[in-house]
Design an enzyme around this catalytic site. Structure first.
Site, PDB file in Angstrom:
ATOM      1  N   ALA A   6      -3.061  11.889   6.494  1.00 43.05           N
ATOM      2  CA  ALA A   6      -4.039  11.971   7.590  1.00 43.05           C
ATOM      3  C   ALA A   6      -4.922  13.198   7.102  1.00 43.05           C
ATOM      4  O   ALA A   6      -4.721  14.191   6.237  1.00 43.05           O
ATOM      5  CB  ALA A   6      -3.504  12.256   8.919  1.00 43.05           C
ATOM      6  N   SER A  62      -5.629   6.463   5.108  1.00 47.99           N
ATOM      7  CA  SER A  62      -4.927   6.453   6.267  1.00 47.99           C
ATOM      8  C   SER A  62      -5.580   6.147   7.622  1.00 47.99           C
ATOM      9  O   SER A  62      -6.858   6.231   7.571  1.00 47.99           O
ATOM     10  CB  SER A  62      -4.382   7.980   6.664  1.00 47.99           C
ATOM     11  OG  SER A  62      -3.907   8.105   7.869  1.00 47.99           O
ATOM     12  N   TYR A  70      -1.390   2.110  11.747  1.00 51.27           N
ATOM     13  CA  TYR A  70      -0.072   2.126  12.798  1.00 51.27           C
ATOM     14  C   TYR A  70      -0.536   1.297  14.037  1.00 51.27           C
ATOM     15  O   TYR A  70      -2.045   1.231  14.416  1.00 51.27           O
ATOM     16  CB  TYR A  70      -0.326   3.596  13.183  1.00 51.27           C
ATOM     17  CG  TYR A  70       0.112   4.782  12.642  1.00 51.27           C
ATOM     18  CD1 TYR A  70       1.577   4.932  12.567  1.00 51.27           C
ATOM     19  CD2 TYR A  70      -0.705   5.669  11.880  1.00 51.27           C
ATOM     20  CE1 TYR A  70       2.212   5.866  11.449  1.00 51.27           C
ATOM     21  CE2 TYR A  70      -0.086   6.491  11.096  1.00 51.27           C
ATOM     22  CZ  TYR A  70       1.316   6.716  10.724  1.00 51.27           C
ATOM     23  OH  TYR A  70       1.687   7.702  10.324  1.00 51.27           O
ATOM     24  N   THR A  78       2.628   1.269   8.496  1.00 52.75           N
ATOM     25  CA  THR A  78       3.634   2.311   8.512  1.00 52.75           C
ATOM     26  C   THR A  78       4.705   1.817   9.949  1.00 52.75           C
ATOM     27  O   THR A  78       4.200   1.734  11.057  1.00 52.75           O
ATOM     28  CB  THR A  78       3.044   3.552   8.887  1.00 52.75           C
ATOM     29  OG1 THR A  78       2.449   4.093   7.607  1.00 52.75           O
ATOM     30  CG2 THR A  78       4.168   4.815   9.145  1.00 52.75           C
ATOM     31  N   LYS A 127       5.712  -0.155   5.233  1.00 54.11           N
ATOM     32  CA  LYS A 127       5.966   1.344   4.509  1.00 54.11           C
ATOM     33  C   LYS A 127       7.004   1.961   5.660  1.00 54.11           C
ATOM     34  O   LYS A 127       6.906   2.187   6.836  1.00 54.11           O
ATOM     35  CB  LYS A 127       4.679   2.174   4.554  1.00 54.11           C
ATOM     36  CG  LYS A 127       5.117   3.419   4.213  1.00 54.11           C
ATOM     37  CD  LYS A 127       3.681   4.387   3.924  1.00 54.11           C
ATOM     38  CE  LYS A 127       3.737   5.484   3.292  1.00 54.11           C
ATOM     39  NZ  LYS A 127       4.505   6.558   4.112  1.00 54.11           N
ATOM     40  N   HIS A 158       8.840   8.991   5.076  1.00 57.39           N
ATOM     41  CA  HIS A 158       7.588   9.588   5.728  1.00 57.39           C
ATOM     42  C   HIS A 158       7.408  11.014   4.912  1.00 57.39           C
ATOM     43  O   HIS A 158       7.131  12.028   5.583  1.00 57.39           O
ATOM     44  CB  HIS A 158       7.793   9.936   7.171  1.00 57.39           C
ATOM     45  CG  HIS A 158       6.399   9.509   7.625  1.00 57.39           C
ATOM     46  ND1 HIS A 158       5.958   8.253   8.179  1.00 57.39           N
ATOM     47  CD2 HIS A 158       5.166  10.524   8.082  1.00 57.39           C
ATOM     48  CE1 HIS A 158       4.752   8.453   9.125  1.00 57.39           C
ATOM     49  NE2 HIS A 158       4.267   9.803   8.686  1.00 57.39           N
ATOM     50  N   GLY A 161       7.720   9.953  -2.025  1.00 54.73           N
ATOM     51  CA  GLY A 161       8.675  10.945  -1.755  1.00 54.73           C
ATOM     52  C   GLY A 161       9.266  11.837  -2.914  1.00 54.73           C
ATOM     53  O   GLY A 161      10.154  11.122  -3.460  1.00 54.73           O
ATOM     54  N   ILE A 188       8.020  13.017  -5.893  1.00 54.05           N
ATOM     55  CA  ILE A 188       7.461  12.519  -7.078  1.00 54.05           C
ATOM     56  C   ILE A 188       6.400  13.652  -7.457  1.00 54.05           C
ATOM     57  O   ILE A 188       5.454  13.788  -6.900  1.00 54.05           O
ATOM     58  CB  ILE A 188       6.926  11.120  -7.242  1.00 54.05           C
ATOM     59  CG1 ILE A 188       7.873  10.169  -6.867  1.00 54.05           C
ATOM     60  CG2 ILE A 188       6.379  10.845  -8.500  1.00 54.05           C
ATOM     61  CD1 ILE A 188       7.476   8.577  -6.608  1.00 54.05           C
ATOM     62  N   GLY A 230       2.048  11.550  -2.680  1.00 55.69           N
ATOM     63  CA  GLY A 230       1.520  12.030  -1.163  1.00 55.69           C
ATOM     64  C   GLY A 230       0.799  13.625  -1.264  1.00 55.69           C
ATOM     65  O   GLY A 230      -0.110  13.900  -1.789  1.00 55.69           O
TER      66      GLY A 230
END
Length: 360
Positions: A83, A110, A133, A159, A232, A256, A288, A290, A310
Protein backbone atom coordinates in the site's frame (compact mmCIF):
# COMPACT_ATOMS: atom_id res chain seq x y z
CA UNK A 1 18.39 12.53 -2.46
CA UNK A 2 21.04 10.56 -4.30
CA UNK A 3 21.76 6.88 -3.80
CA UNK A 4 24.94 6.49 -1.72
CA UNK A 5 27.80 4.87 -3.62
CA UNK A 6 28.08 2.10 -1.04
CA UNK A 7 24.48 0.96 -1.63
CA UNK A 8 25.25 -2.39 -3.23
CA UNK A 9 22.65 -4.72 -1.72
CA UNK A 10 19.03 -4.73 -0.61
CA UNK A 11 20.15 -4.58 3.02
CA UNK A 12 22.04 -1.37 2.18
CA UNK A 13 18.84 0.14 0.82
CA UNK A 14 17.07 -0.81 4.04
CA UNK A 15 19.77 0.82 6.15
CA UNK A 16 19.68 4.08 4.20
CA UNK A 17 15.88 4.08 4.09
CA UNK A 18 15.63 3.80 7.87
CA UNK A 19 18.22 6.55 8.31
CA UNK A 20 16.43 8.99 6.02
CA UNK A 21 12.74 8.28 6.49
CA UNK A 22 10.41 9.91 8.99
CA UNK A 23 10.19 7.45 11.92
CA UNK A 24 6.39 7.28 11.84
CA UNK A 25 6.32 6.49 8.11
CA UNK A 26 9.12 3.96 8.55
CA UNK A 27 7.11 2.32 11.35
CA UNK A 28 4.25 1.80 8.91
CA UNK A 29 6.16 0.78 5.78
CA UNK A 30 8.88 -1.28 7.48
CA UNK A 31 7.18 -2.36 10.71
CA UNK A 32 5.76 -5.73 11.69
CA UNK A 33 2.98 -7.06 13.86
CA UNK A 34 3.29 -7.32 17.66
CA UNK A 35 6.82 -8.46 18.62
CA UNK A 36 8.03 -8.99 15.06
CA UNK A 37 8.74 -12.70 15.57
CA UNK A 38 7.32 -13.76 12.21
CA UNK A 39 9.02 -10.94 10.32
CA UNK A 40 12.37 -11.82 11.89
CA UNK A 41 11.96 -15.54 11.24
CA UNK A 42 11.11 -14.94 7.58
CA UNK A 43 14.68 -13.75 7.19
CA UNK A 44 16.34 -16.14 9.65
CA UNK A 45 14.80 -19.18 7.97
CA UNK A 46 16.65 -18.39 4.74
CA UNK A 47 19.87 -18.03 6.71
CA UNK A 48 19.42 -21.54 8.10
CA UNK A 49 19.38 -23.11 4.64
CA UNK A 50 22.68 -23.95 2.94
CA UNK A 51 23.45 -24.63 -0.72
CA UNK A 52 25.42 -27.41 -2.42
CA UNK A 53 27.06 -26.65 -5.80
CA UNK A 54 27.91 -28.97 -8.67
CA UNK A 55 31.31 -28.46 -10.34
CA UNK A 56 32.19 -28.20 -14.03
CA UNK A 57 28.61 -28.21 -15.29
CA UNK A 58 27.82 -26.88 -18.74
CA UNK A 59 26.37 -23.40 -18.41
CA UNK A 60 25.55 -22.88 -22.08
CA UNK A 61 22.17 -21.32 -22.65
CA UNK A 62 21.89 -20.08 -19.08
CA UNK A 63 18.80 -17.95 -18.44
CA UNK A 64 16.24 -17.22 -15.72
CA UNK A 65 13.10 -16.94 -17.83
CA UNK A 66 9.80 -18.70 -17.22
CA UNK A 67 6.18 -18.56 -18.28
CA UNK A 68 3.41 -17.47 -15.89
CA UNK A 69 -0.18 -17.77 -17.04
CA UNK A 70 0.87 -17.73 -20.66
CA UNK A 71 3.13 -14.68 -20.24
CA UNK A 72 6.88 -15.07 -20.77
CA UNK A 73 8.79 -13.18 -18.06
CA UNK A 74 12.57 -12.79 -17.84
CA UNK A 75 12.98 -13.88 -14.24
CA UNK A 76 11.09 -15.37 -11.28
CA UNK A 77 11.19 -12.02 -9.43
CA UNK A 78 7.85 -10.20 -9.02
CA UNK A 79 6.89 -7.13 -7.01
CA UNK A 80 4.48 -7.91 -4.18
CA UNK A 81 1.44 -5.72 -3.49
CA UNK A 82 2.15 -2.94 -0.98
CA UNK A 83 0.00 0.00 0.00
CA UNK A 84 0.75 3.70 -0.31
CA UNK A 85 3.99 3.93 -2.30
CA UNK A 86 3.60 7.71 -2.10
CA UNK A 87 4.60 7.45 1.55
CA UNK A 88 8.07 6.41 0.34
CA UNK A 89 8.37 8.79 -2.61
CA UNK A 90 6.17 11.48 -4.19
CA UNK A 91 6.10 9.65 -7.53
CA UNK A 92 4.70 6.60 -5.77
CA UNK A 93 3.44 3.56 -7.66
CA UNK A 94 4.11 5.15 -11.03
CA UNK A 95 7.82 5.28 -10.24
CA UNK A 96 7.74 1.65 -9.15
CA UNK A 97 5.87 0.64 -12.30
CA UNK A 98 8.34 2.50 -14.50
CA UNK A 99 11.25 0.69 -12.83
CA UNK A 100 9.40 -2.60 -13.24
CA UNK A 101 9.06 -1.89 -16.94
CA UNK A 102 12.77 -1.16 -17.31
CA UNK A 103 13.63 -4.51 -15.72
CA UNK A 104 10.79 -6.59 -17.18
CA UNK A 105 9.40 -7.26 -13.71
CA UNK A 106 5.77 -8.15 -13.05
CA UNK A 107 4.31 -5.64 -10.56
CA UNK A 108 1.30 -6.36 -8.36
CA UNK A 109 -0.61 -3.16 -7.61
CA UNK A 110 -2.25 -2.96 -4.20
CA UNK A 111 -5.94 -2.19 -3.79
CA UNK A 112 -4.64 0.37 -1.28
CA UNK A 113 -2.36 2.06 -3.79
CA UNK A 114 -1.95 5.80 -3.42
CA UNK A 115 -2.45 6.34 -7.17
CA UNK A 116 -5.24 5.03 -9.36
CA UNK A 117 -4.78 1.71 -11.07
CA UNK A 118 -5.36 3.47 -14.40
CA UNK A 119 -2.59 6.01 -13.73
CA UNK A 120 -0.20 3.19 -12.90
CA UNK A 121 -1.18 1.20 -15.99
CA UNK A 122 -0.53 4.25 -18.18
CA UNK A 123 3.22 4.12 -17.46
CA UNK A 124 3.63 0.34 -17.24
CA UNK A 125 5.82 -1.45 -19.76
CA UNK A 126 5.75 -4.84 -18.02
CA UNK A 127 2.79 -6.98 -16.94
CA UNK A 128 0.66 -5.71 -14.08
CA UNK A 129 -1.36 -7.78 -11.63
CA UNK A 130 -4.01 -6.28 -9.34
CA UNK A 131 -4.33 -7.19 -5.68
CA UNK A 132 -7.82 -7.26 -4.25
CA UNK A 133 -9.28 -7.25 -0.77
CA UNK A 134 -12.93 -8.24 -0.77
CA UNK A 135 -15.03 -5.18 -0.08
CA UNK A 136 -18.08 -5.34 2.22
CA UNK A 137 -20.31 -5.08 -0.88
CA UNK A 138 -19.70 -7.50 -3.75
CA UNK A 139 -20.61 -4.79 -6.22
CA UNK A 140 -17.62 -2.73 -5.07
CA UNK A 141 -15.27 -5.70 -5.42
CA UNK A 142 -16.61 -6.25 -8.93
CA UNK A 143 -16.08 -2.58 -9.78
CA UNK A 144 -12.39 -2.97 -8.95
CA UNK A 145 -12.16 -6.15 -11.01
CA UNK A 146 -13.72 -4.49 -14.04
CA UNK A 147 -11.44 -1.47 -13.75
CA UNK A 148 -8.41 -3.78 -13.60
CA UNK A 149 -9.59 -5.73 -16.63
CA UNK A 150 -10.21 -2.58 -18.64
CA UNK A 151 -6.81 -1.15 -17.70
CA UNK A 152 -5.02 -4.25 -18.97
CA UNK A 153 -4.05 -6.00 -15.74
CA UNK A 154 -3.26 -9.64 -16.40
CA UNK A 155 -4.08 -11.39 -13.12
CA UNK A 156 -5.90 -10.84 -9.84
CA UNK A 157 -4.26 -11.49 -6.47
CA UNK A 158 -6.81 -12.01 -3.71
CA UNK A 159 -5.34 -11.47 -0.24
CA UNK A 160 -7.06 -13.91 2.12
CA UNK A 161 -5.05 -13.62 5.35
CA UNK A 162 -6.21 -10.27 6.71
CA UNK A 163 -9.92 -10.13 7.59
CA UNK A 164 -8.71 -7.68 10.23
CA UNK A 165 -5.44 -5.77 10.55
CA UNK A 166 -2.69 -7.06 12.79
CA UNK A 167 -1.61 -5.59 16.09
CA UNK A 168 1.06 -3.17 14.89
CA UNK A 169 2.63 -1.77 18.02
CA UNK A 170 5.47 0.00 16.18
CA UNK A 171 2.91 2.11 14.31
CA UNK A 172 1.01 2.78 17.52
CA UNK A 173 4.11 3.89 19.39
CA UNK A 174 5.15 6.16 16.51
CA UNK A 175 1.67 7.66 16.25
CA UNK A 176 1.43 6.95 12.51
CA UNK A 177 -1.45 8.49 10.56
CA UNK A 178 -1.71 8.88 6.81
CA UNK A 179 -0.43 12.33 5.78
CA UNK A 180 -2.78 14.73 4.05
CA UNK A 181 -3.01 14.00 0.35
CA UNK A 182 -2.28 10.28 0.61
CA UNK A 183 -5.19 7.85 0.57
CA UNK A 184 -6.38 4.54 -0.85
CA UNK A 185 -7.71 6.36 -3.90
CA UNK A 186 -9.03 3.25 -5.66
CA UNK A 187 -11.38 2.61 -2.74
CA UNK A 188 -12.82 6.12 -2.70
CA UNK A 189 -16.57 6.06 -2.19
CA UNK A 190 -16.70 2.50 -0.90
CA UNK A 191 -18.10 1.98 2.60
CA UNK A 192 -15.73 0.68 5.24
CA UNK A 193 -16.80 -2.16 7.54
CA UNK A 194 -19.01 -0.67 10.22
CA UNK A 195 -18.87 -1.48 13.91
CA UNK A 196 -22.49 -1.51 15.12
CA UNK A 197 -22.68 0.72 18.18
CA UNK A 198 -25.78 -0.97 19.57
CA UNK A 199 -24.09 -4.35 19.99
CA UNK A 200 -22.41 -5.25 23.26
CA UNK A 201 -19.12 -7.09 23.42
CA UNK A 202 -16.04 -7.22 21.22
CA UNK A 203 -15.91 -4.75 18.32
CA UNK A 204 -13.87 -7.34 16.40
CA UNK A 205 -16.16 -10.33 16.81
CA UNK A 206 -19.37 -8.29 16.89
CA UNK A 207 -18.79 -6.04 13.93
CA UNK A 208 -15.60 -6.11 11.92
CA UNK A 209 -15.93 -9.76 10.89
CA UNK A 210 -19.51 -9.53 9.64
CA UNK A 211 -18.28 -9.14 6.06
CA UNK A 212 -15.28 -11.49 6.34
CA UNK A 213 -15.04 -13.51 3.10
CA UNK A 214 -15.32 -17.29 2.73
CA UNK A 215 -14.49 -19.85 0.05
CA UNK A 216 -17.90 -19.08 -1.49
CA UNK A 217 -16.73 -15.52 -2.12
CA UNK A 218 -13.59 -16.81 -3.83
CA UNK A 219 -15.71 -19.08 -6.05
CA UNK A 220 -17.94 -16.11 -6.91
CA UNK A 221 -14.91 -13.99 -7.83
CA UNK A 222 -13.45 -16.68 -10.08
CA UNK A 223 -16.79 -16.89 -11.90
CA UNK A 224 -16.83 -13.13 -12.56
CA UNK A 225 -13.57 -12.84 -14.53
CA UNK A 226 -11.49 -14.57 -17.14
CA UNK A 227 -8.30 -13.34 -15.46
CA UNK A 228 -6.37 -15.91 -13.42
CA UNK A 229 -7.04 -15.49 -9.70
CA UNK A 230 -4.23 -16.23 -7.24
CA UNK A 231 -4.87 -16.53 -3.50
CA UNK A 232 -2.26 -14.79 -1.37
CA UNK A 233 -1.73 -15.60 2.30
CA UNK A 234 -2.12 -19.37 2.23
CA UNK A 235 0.03 -21.20 4.81
CA UNK A 236 -1.91 -24.32 5.73
CA UNK A 237 -1.88 -27.30 3.32
CA UNK A 238 -5.48 -28.02 4.38
CA UNK A 239 -6.50 -24.81 2.58
CA UNK A 240 -5.04 -25.81 -0.78
CA UNK A 241 -7.86 -28.02 -2.02
CA UNK A 242 -10.67 -25.61 -1.02
CA UNK A 243 -8.82 -22.82 -2.81
CA UNK A 244 -8.35 -24.80 -6.01
CA UNK A 245 -11.89 -26.17 -5.87
CA UNK A 246 -13.16 -22.60 -5.72
CA UNK A 247 -11.26 -21.81 -8.92
CA UNK A 248 -7.94 -20.33 -7.81
CA UNK A 249 -5.31 -20.69 -10.53
CA UNK A 250 -2.31 -19.87 -8.34
CA UNK A 251 -1.19 -19.90 -4.71
CA UNK A 252 1.04 -17.38 -2.96
CA UNK A 253 2.55 -18.69 0.27
CA UNK A 254 2.67 -15.60 2.47
CA UNK A 255 2.37 -14.52 6.08
CA UNK A 256 1.80 -10.90 5.04
CA UNK A 257 5.44 -10.11 5.73
CA UNK A 258 4.80 -10.66 9.43
CA UNK A 259 2.42 -7.69 9.44
CA UNK A 260 -0.81 -9.46 10.50
CA UNK A 261 -0.61 -12.38 12.94
CA UNK A 262 2.68 -12.71 14.81
CA UNK A 263 4.01 -16.17 15.61
CA UNK A 264 3.32 -17.70 12.19
CA UNK A 265 5.92 -19.92 10.50
CA UNK A 266 8.44 -18.43 8.12
CA UNK A 267 7.15 -18.70 4.58
CA UNK A 268 10.13 -20.70 3.30
CA UNK A 269 9.39 -23.28 6.04
CA UNK A 270 5.68 -23.35 5.14
CA UNK A 271 6.40 -23.62 1.40
CA UNK A 272 7.30 -27.34 0.92
CA UNK A 273 4.08 -28.77 2.43
CA UNK A 274 2.03 -26.41 0.26
CA UNK A 275 3.97 -27.42 -2.84
CA UNK A 276 3.41 -31.08 -2.01
CA UNK A 277 -0.32 -30.58 -1.56
CA UNK A 278 -0.64 -28.54 -4.76
CA UNK A 279 1.07 -31.35 -6.65
CA UNK A 280 1.87 -29.28 -9.72
CA UNK A 281 -1.74 -28.29 -10.41
CA UNK A 282 -1.08 -24.54 -10.27
CA UNK A 283 1.94 -22.24 -9.84
CA UNK A 284 3.08 -21.67 -6.26
CA UNK A 285 4.72 -18.34 -5.40
CA UNK A 286 6.24 -17.24 -2.10
CA UNK A 287 7.14 -13.95 -0.44
CA UNK A 288 8.63 -12.82 2.87
CA UNK A 289 12.26 -12.32 3.89
CA UNK A 290 13.86 -12.52 0.44
CA UNK A 291 16.89 -10.23 0.28
CA UNK A 292 19.45 -12.08 -1.86
CA UNK A 293 19.68 -13.97 -5.11
CA UNK A 294 20.62 -17.02 -3.06
CA UNK A 295 17.29 -16.69 -1.23
CA UNK A 296 15.50 -16.95 -4.57
CA UNK A 297 17.47 -20.09 -5.39
CA UNK A 298 16.46 -21.58 -2.04
CA UNK A 299 12.81 -20.78 -2.67
CA UNK A 300 12.88 -22.33 -6.14
CA UNK A 301 14.66 -25.38 -4.71
CA UNK A 302 11.84 -25.72 -2.16
CA UNK A 303 9.31 -25.82 -4.97
CA UNK A 304 8.35 -22.20 -5.64
CA UNK A 305 7.59 -21.20 -9.21
CA UNK A 306 8.59 -17.59 -8.51
CA UNK A 307 9.04 -15.14 -5.63
CA UNK A 308 7.56 -11.78 -4.68
CA UNK A 309 9.58 -8.92 -3.20
CA UNK A 310 7.93 -6.50 -0.79
CA UNK A 311 9.64 -4.17 1.68
CA UNK A 312 12.95 -3.94 -0.28
CA UNK A 313 11.09 -2.29 -3.16
CA UNK A 314 9.76 0.42 -0.85
CA UNK A 315 13.20 0.84 0.71
CA UNK A 316 14.72 1.43 -2.73
CA UNK A 317 11.86 3.70 -3.76
CA UNK A 318 12.34 5.82 -0.66
CA UNK A 319 16.09 6.11 -1.18
CA UNK A 320 16.29 6.62 -4.93
CA UNK A 321 12.86 6.81 -6.49
CA UNK A 322 12.41 5.03 -9.81
CA UNK A 323 16.19 4.67 -10.28
CA UNK A 324 16.50 3.10 -6.85
CA UNK A 325 13.85 0.49 -7.57
CA UNK A 326 15.38 -0.36 -10.95
CA UNK A 327 18.80 -0.64 -9.32
CA UNK A 328 17.53 -2.88 -6.51
CA UNK A 329 15.73 -5.20 -8.94
CA UNK A 330 18.85 -5.37 -11.10
CA UNK A 331 21.00 -6.21 -8.08
CA UNK A 332 18.67 -9.06 -7.17
CA UNK A 333 18.54 -10.37 -10.74
CA UNK A 334 22.34 -10.25 -11.01
CA UNK A 335 22.75 -12.05 -7.69
CA UNK A 336 20.31 -14.75 -8.87
CA UNK A 337 22.29 -15.28 -12.08
CA UNK A 338 25.59 -15.43 -10.20
CA UNK A 339 24.19 -17.92 -7.70
CA UNK A 340 22.86 -20.19 -10.44
CA UNK A 341 26.18 -20.05 -12.29
CA UNK A 342 28.20 -20.84 -9.17
CA UNK A 343 25.85 -23.70 -8.29
CA UNK A 344 26.13 -25.18 -11.77
CA UNK A 345 22.42 -24.75 -12.49
CA UNK A 346 21.96 -22.78 -15.73
CA UNK A 347 18.13 -22.76 -15.75
CA UNK A 348 15.37 -22.64 -13.19
CA UNK A 349 14.29 -26.14 -14.17
CA UNK A 350 17.63 -27.41 -12.88
CA UNK A 351 17.24 -25.68 -9.50
CA UNK A 352 15.69 -28.51 -7.51
CA UNK A 353 15.90 -29.96 -4.00
CA UNK A 354 19.40 -31.31 -4.68
CA UNK A 355 20.66 -27.71 -4.53
CA UNK A 356 20.00 -27.66 -0.79
CA UNK A 357 22.68 -29.09 1.47
CA UNK A 358 21.43 -31.73 3.88
CA UNK A 359 23.36 -32.57 7.04
CA UNK A 360 24.29 -36.23 7.32
Amino acid sequence: MSIPADTVSLEDYQRVFLQRTDPAIAAYLHGAAADGLTEQDNRAAYHRLRLMPRALQSLRGAQTGLTLFGQAVPSPILIAPMAFHCLAHPEGERATATAAGLTGTVMTVSAQASQTLEEIAAVAQAPLWFQLYFQPRRADSLTLVRRAEQAGYQALVLTIDAPVSGVRNAEQRAGFVLPAGIAAVNLAGFPAPQIPRHRPGSPVFQGMLDAAPTWDDLAWLCQQTTLPVLVKGLLNPLDVDPALAAGAQGVIVSNHGGRTLDGLPATIDALPPIVQQVGGRVPVLVDGGIRRGTDIVKAIACGATAVMIGRPVLHALGVGGMVGVAHALTLLQTELEMAMALLGRPTLAEVDASVLWRRG
